[in-house]
Design a protein around this motif. Structure first.
Motif, PDB file in Angstrom:
ATOM      1  N   ALA A 133       0.814  -1.082   0.032  1.00  0.00           N
ATOM      2  CA  ALA A 133       0.006  -0.040   0.062  1.00  0.00           C
ATOM      3  C   ALA A 133       0.814   1.148   0.158  1.00  0.00           C
ATOM      4  CB  ALA A 133      -0.987  -0.078   1.240  1.00  0.00           C
ATOM      5  N   ASP A 149       1.573   1.994  -3.588  1.00  0.00           N
ATOM      6  CA  ASP A 149       0.525   2.379  -4.240  1.00  0.00           C
ATOM      7  C   ASP A 149      -0.002   3.766  -4.341  1.00  0.00           C
ATOM      8  OD1 ASP A 149      -1.760   0.642  -5.944  1.00  0.00           O
ATOM      9  OD2 ASP A 149      -2.894   2.111  -4.435  1.00  0.00           O
ATOM     10  N   PRO A 150      -0.115   4.251  -5.553  1.00  0.00           N
ATOM     11  CA  PRO A 150      -0.503   5.673  -5.487  1.00  0.00           C
ATOM     12  C   PRO A 150      -1.892   6.083  -4.927  1.00  0.00           C
ATOM     13  CG  PRO A 150      -0.666   4.761  -7.632  1.00  0.00           C
ATOM     14  CD  PRO A 150       0.017   3.772  -6.683  1.00  0.00           C
ATOM     15  N   HIS A 151      -2.560   4.764  -4.516  1.00  0.00           N
ATOM     16  CA  HIS A 151      -4.043   4.996  -3.962  1.00  0.00           C
ATOM     17  C   HIS A 151      -3.813   4.843  -2.569  1.00  0.00           C
ATOM     18  CE1 HIS A 151      -5.735   5.901  -7.845  1.00  0.00           C
ATOM     19  NE2 HIS A 151      -5.324   4.953  -8.237  1.00  0.00           N
ATOM     20  N   GLY A 152      -2.887   4.385  -2.128  1.00  0.00           N
ATOM     21  CA  GLY A 152      -2.374   3.872  -0.656  1.00  0.00           C
ATOM     22  C   GLY A 152      -3.265   2.377  -0.210  1.00  0.00           C
ATOM     23  N   ARG A 153      -3.372   1.733  -1.051  1.00  0.00           N
ATOM     24  CA  ARG A 153      -4.257   0.512  -0.679  1.00  0.00           C
ATOM     25  C   ARG A 153      -3.589  -0.649  -1.446  1.00  0.00           C
ATOM     26  NH1 ARG A 153      -9.543   2.979  -2.998  1.00  0.00           N
ATOM     27  NH2 ARG A 153      -9.044   2.685  -5.230  1.00  0.00           N
ATOM     28  N   SER A 154      -3.903  -1.815  -0.728  1.00  0.00           N
ATOM     29  CA  SER A 154      -3.597  -3.011  -1.422  1.00  0.00           C
ATOM     30  C   SER A 154      -4.554  -4.094  -0.950  1.00  0.00           C
ATOM     31  CB  SER A 154      -1.964  -3.485  -1.140  1.00  0.00           C
ATOM     32  OG  SER A 154      -1.752  -4.813  -1.614  1.00  0.00           O
ATOM     33  N   LEU A 184      -4.875  -0.196   4.180  1.00  0.00           N
ATOM     34  CA  LEU A 184      -5.026   0.989   3.721  1.00  0.00           C
ATOM     35  C   LEU A 184      -4.173   1.838   4.392  1.00  0.00           C
ATOM     36  CD1 LEU A 184      -9.166   0.755   4.477  1.00  0.00           C
ATOM     37  CD2 LEU A 184      -7.870   0.883   1.873  1.00  0.00           C
ATOM     38  N   THR A 232      -6.677   6.874   3.747  1.00  0.00           N
ATOM     39  CA  THR A 232      -7.254   6.353   2.703  1.00  0.00           C
ATOM     40  C   THR A 232      -8.675   5.863   2.902  1.00  0.00           C
ATOM     41  OG1 THR A 232      -5.126   5.504   2.211  1.00  0.00           O
ATOM     42  CG2 THR A 232      -7.201   4.437   1.045  1.00  0.00           C
ATOM     43  N   THR A 233      -9.542   5.910   2.039  1.00  0.00           N
ATOM     44  CA  THR A 233     -10.884   5.677   1.906  1.00  0.00           C
ATOM     45  C   THR A 233     -11.309   4.764   1.094  1.00  0.00           C
ATOM     46  OG1 THR A 233     -11.484   7.846   2.943  1.00  0.00           O
ATOM     47  CG2 THR A 233     -13.574   6.520   2.109  1.00  0.00           C
ATOM     48  N   GLN A 274     -14.664   4.364  -0.864  1.00  0.00           N
ATOM     49  CA  GLN A 274     -15.731   5.018  -0.973  1.00  0.00           C
ATOM     50  C   GLN A 274     -16.876   3.891  -0.898  1.00  0.00           C
ATOM     51  OE1 GLN A 274     -15.850   8.027  -1.354  1.00  0.00           O
ATOM     52  NE2 GLN A 274     -13.573   8.228  -1.267  1.00  0.00           N
TER      53      GLN A 274
END
Length: 115
Positions: free
Chosen positions: A15, A18-23, A40, A44-45, A47
């Motif tokens: 994570a 990862d550019p979205h902050g998750r794995s 996360l 990080t959310t 949605q």
């Protein structure tokens, strides 16, 4: 056999890259049963999304906030497990976190506890 501590650590590290902050990793897929580790980073959310017919969330590491579509919030920390109602919800990582999501994707044909 999967080591949840090692999976959580590995996916928290992924994570961070990862550019979205998750794995996430689906490691059990048997009939309607699914188990996934989701990591996360803080802030990080995931949605708002639909929930399967039956599911639970266990925090393996960190602190998360579960928010229902109605706006009700519940904070969960490492070691806690919560049944998820079959309604839309979102998940926020209050701090770097890893969770175990257990889901049953279909209830047709599944025996009830009394059967």
């Amino acid at each position: 056999m999967d080591d949840l501590t090692a999976l959580a650590r590995r996916h928290l590290n992924q994570a961070k890259d990862d550019p979205h902050g998750r794995s996430a990793h689906l490691f059990v897929h048997s009939g309607p049963l699914r188990q996934s580790v989701i990591a996360l980073l803080a802030g990080t959310t995931l949605q708002e999304h639909n929930a399967p017919p039956a599911s639970s969330l266990q925090v393996l590491h960190g602190h998360v906030r579960l928010t229902s579509a109605a706006g009700e919030q519940q904070d969960l920390i490492a070691g806690q497990v919560q049944e998820l109602p079959p309604e839309r919800h979102s998940l926020l990582a209050v701090e770097d976190s890893a969770v175990l999501l257990t889901a049953v994707t279909a209830t047709t044909g599944c025996p009830t506890p009394s059967e």
